[in-house]
Design a protein around this motif. Sequence first.
Motif, PDB file in Angstrom:
ATOM      1  N   GLU A  57       0.808  -1.219   0.000  1.00 14.62           N
ATOM      2  CA  GLU A  57       0.000   0.000   0.000  1.00 14.62           C
ATOM      3  C   GLU A  57       0.841   1.270   0.000  1.00 14.62           C
ATOM      4  O   GLU A  57       0.366   2.334  -0.410  1.00 14.62           O
ATOM      5  N   SER A  58       2.090   1.163   0.445  1.00 13.58           N
ATOM      6  CA  SER A  58       2.936   2.357   0.518  1.00 13.58           C
ATOM      7  C   SER A  58       3.348   2.871  -0.852  1.00 13.58           C
ATOM      8  O   SER A  58       3.564   4.072  -1.046  1.00 13.58           O
ATOM      9  N   GLY A  59       3.485   1.941  -1.805  1.00  8.27           N
ATOM     10  CA  GLY A  59       3.946   2.332  -3.127  1.00  8.27           C
ATOM     11  C   GLY A  59       5.420   2.662  -3.185  1.00  8.27           C
ATOM     12  O   GLY A  59       5.927   3.126  -4.223  1.00  8.27           O
ATOM     13  N   GLU A  60       6.149   2.419  -2.097  1.00  6.29           N
ATOM     14  CA  GLU A  60       7.565   2.770  -2.037  1.00  6.29           C
ATOM     15  C   GLU A  60       8.480   1.554  -2.006  1.00  6.29           C
ATOM     16  O   GLU A  60       9.698   1.703  -1.982  1.00  6.29           O
ATOM     17  N   THR A  61       7.902   0.363  -2.005  1.00  3.75           N
ATOM     18  CA  THR A  61       8.692  -0.870  -1.911  1.00  3.75           C
ATOM     19  C   THR A  61       8.667  -1.598  -3.243  1.00  3.75           C
ATOM     20  O   THR A  61       7.602  -1.800  -3.826  1.00  3.75           O
ATOM     21  N   ASP A  62       9.843  -1.992  -3.720  1.00  3.94           N
ATOM     22  CA  ASP A  62       9.940  -2.690  -5.006  1.00  3.94           C
ATOM     23  C   ASP A  62       9.868  -4.205  -4.848  1.00  3.94           C
ATOM     24  O   ASP A  62       9.436  -4.907  -5.772  1.00  3.94           O
ATOM     25  N   LEU A  63      10.290  -4.700  -3.690  1.00  5.32           N
ATOM     26  CA  LEU A  63      10.429  -6.142  -3.507  1.00  5.32           C
ATOM     27  C   LEU A  63      10.169  -6.506  -2.055  1.00  5.32           C
ATOM     28  O   LEU A  63      10.616  -5.804  -1.142  1.00  5.32           O
ATOM     29  N   VAL A  64       9.439  -7.605  -1.845  1.00  7.07           N
ATOM     30  CA  VAL A  64       9.271  -8.167  -0.505  1.00  7.07           C
ATOM     31  C   VAL A  64       9.877  -9.565  -0.511  1.00  7.07           C
ATOM     32  O   VAL A  64       9.510 -10.408  -1.340  1.00  7.07           O
ATOM     33  N   VAL A  65      10.821  -9.795   0.391  1.00  8.24           N
ATOM     34  CA  VAL A  65      11.511 -11.085   0.496  1.00  8.24           C
ATOM     35  C   VAL A  65      10.996 -11.810   1.732  1.00  8.24           C
ATOM     36  O   VAL A  65      11.013 -11.259   2.838  1.00  8.24           O
ATOM     37  N   ALA A  66      10.517 -13.028   1.559  1.00  3.25           N
ATOM     38  CA  ALA A  66      10.034 -13.840   2.671  1.00  3.25           C
ATOM     39  C   ALA A  66      11.114 -14.838   3.058  1.00  3.25           C
ATOM     40  O   ALA A  66      11.493 -15.695   2.257  1.00  3.25           O
ATOM     41  N   LEU A  67      11.622 -14.729   4.274  1.00  3.09           N
ATOM     42  CA  LEU A  67      12.601 -15.677   4.803  1.00  3.09           C
ATOM     43  C   LEU A  67      11.893 -16.537   5.840  1.00  3.09           C
ATOM     44  O   LEU A  67      11.644 -16.123   6.973  1.00  3.09           O
ATOM     45  N   GLY A  68      11.524 -17.751   5.424  1.00  7.82           N
ATOM     46  CA  GLY A  68      10.796 -18.660   6.306  1.00  7.82           C
ATOM     47  C   GLY A  68      10.232 -19.805   5.503  1.00  7.82           C
ATOM     48  O   GLY A  68      10.632 -20.038   4.355  1.00  7.82           O
ATOM     49  N   GLY A  69       9.282 -20.509   6.088  1.00  6.35           N
ATOM     50  CA  GLY A  69       8.671 -21.645   5.415  1.00  6.35           C
ATOM     51  C   GLY A  69       7.450 -21.251   4.611  1.00  6.35           C
ATOM     52  O   GLY A  69       7.183 -20.067   4.369  1.00  6.35           O
ATOM     53  N   ASP A  70       6.686 -22.258   4.206  1.00  5.71           N
ATOM     54  CA  ASP A  70       5.516 -22.007   3.367  1.00  5.71           C
ATOM     55  C   ASP A  70       4.473 -21.155   4.072  1.00  5.71           C
ATOM     56  O   ASP A  70       3.758 -20.383   3.426  1.00  5.71           O
ATOM     57  N   GLY A  71       4.358 -21.269   5.390  1.00  8.94           N
ATOM     58  CA  GLY A  71       3.404 -20.452   6.126  1.00  8.94           C
ATOM     59  C   GLY A  71       3.747 -18.973   6.058  1.00  8.94           C
ATOM     60  O   GLY A  71       2.865 -18.120   5.895  1.00  8.94           O
ATOM     61  N   THR A  72       5.032 -18.664   6.177  1.00  8.21           N
ATOM     62  CA  THR A  72       5.473 -17.269   6.065  1.00  8.21           C
ATOM     63  C   THR A  72       5.211 -16.739   4.660  1.00  8.21           C
ATOM     64  O   THR A  72       4.726 -15.611   4.488  1.00  8.21           O
ATOM     65  N   VAL A  73       5.523 -17.547   3.645  1.00  6.06           N
ATOM     66  CA  VAL A  73       5.271 -17.138   2.270  1.00  6.06           C
ATOM     67  C   VAL A  73       3.784 -16.876   2.053  1.00  6.06           C
ATOM     68  O   VAL A  73       3.392 -15.885   1.423  1.00  6.06           O
ATOM     69  N   ASN A  74       2.928 -17.755   2.583  1.00  2.11           N
ATOM     70  CA  ASN A  74       1.484 -17.587   2.420  1.00  2.11           C
ATOM     71  C   ASN A  74       1.022 -16.264   3.029  1.00  2.11           C
ATOM     72  O   ASN A  74       0.216 -15.538   2.434  1.00  2.11           O
ATOM     73  N   GLU A  75       1.509 -15.949   4.226  1.00  4.78           N
ATOM     74  CA  GLU A  75       1.124 -14.683   4.854  1.00  4.78           C
ATOM     75  C   GLU A  75       1.572 -13.493   4.010  1.00  4.78           C
ATOM     76  O   GLU A  75       0.811 -12.525   3.816  1.00  4.78           O
ATOM     77  N   VAL A  76       2.798 -13.530   3.514  1.00  7.37           N
ATOM     78  CA  VAL A  76       3.307 -12.422   2.702  1.00  7.37           C
ATOM     79  C   VAL A  76       2.466 -12.255   1.437  1.00  7.37           C
ATOM     80  O   VAL A  76       2.097 -11.136   1.054  1.00  7.37           O
ATOM     81  N   VAL A  77       2.137 -13.356   0.779  1.00  5.65           N
ATOM     82  CA  VAL A  77       1.318 -13.296  -0.434  1.00  5.65           C
ATOM     83  C   VAL A  77      -0.048 -12.692  -0.130  1.00  5.65           C
ATOM     84  O   VAL A  77      -0.552 -11.842  -0.889  1.00  5.65           O
ATOM     85  N   ASN A  78      -0.652 -13.094   0.970  1.00  5.00           N
ATOM     86  CA  ASN A  78      -1.962 -12.543   1.315  1.00  5.00           C
ATOM     87  C   ASN A  78      -1.888 -11.057   1.647  1.00  5.00           C
ATOM     88  O   ASN A  78      -2.828 -10.306   1.367  1.00  5.00           O
TER      89      ASN A  78
END
Length: 322
Positions: free
Chosen positions: A52-73
């Motif tokens: 929502e900020s519009g200022e971030t180019d990339l989000v990196v998820a360091l963790g397992g599939d649960g962390t990735v799922n949260e980041v995607v959502n």
Amino acid sequence: MRALLVVNPAATTTSARTRDVLIHALASEMKLEAVTTEYRGHARDLARRAAESGETDLVVALGGDGTVNEVVNGLLHGGPDPDRLPGLAVVPGGSTNVFARALGLPNDAVEATGALLDALRERRARTVSLGIASGTPGTEDEAVPARWFTFCAGFGFDAGVVGRVEQQRERGKRSTHALYLRQVFRQFLEEPHRRHGTITLERPGEAPVEDLVLSIICNTSPWTYLGNRPVYASPEASFETALDVLGLSRLSAPAVARYATQLLTSTPERGPHGKHALTLHDLTDFTLHSKVPLPLQMDGDHLGLRTSVTFTGVRRALRVIV
């Protein structure tokens, strides 16, 4: 490049020292903000704010599939828009890491970080399809919030197994493949509907499929891994298409032995098959109803009991750095 690194401190295969090394390596190549998650749902909240900020180019998820799922959502809270939203990158830190491995990333966090840096330098990315599950209009689950998943969902038997594993982990047990296999056996022994399923699959323009005991929804192939062995529930599933479904209408002891053997020996060309197996490919919209409340899981996260779930396959939902 401005990047947010979301770090799950409970990731099972990375130590604090390893995470520090990875953060230093990433920070040498980009303007990096690293945040450690503090509660369930924190990764989702962080990714949502970044989107929502519009200022971030990339989000990196360091963790397992649960962390990735949260980041995607979090990234897709306002809907898919791969040309506008930050890209996603994954550094695997869980016990299985299905999404990262299905993308072709190394299963080692250090090697995956090196691959990520190479991909950024070479501007390599792909846009992947994802699945979304929501409450079905006109049912008691109508108000249930929609949720995205990256590689699989399950309604019925396999979701019950995931729930049992989560209970064991809350009691201090480590998440291992042996733990999953034990819970599969216990779920089978206590499954009250294994001979007469309660699930009906409905899709536009087709006759309903009734009396399913098990329903696995795949967004990619493999479905999961046992150690280094890939397991293919729906070999045709792909990040380039919508959703695939494997349904089973019988889970008697002989049927379980047959389908378990087929899963363990499955290949990219052939998965489970037989008289009581249903396989459907590239579905964009369908609903699963049950006569009784059944467990639901998405990306290995148990989400409680439901009687009806509507699934949608969304092509070109998110840009991923690979």
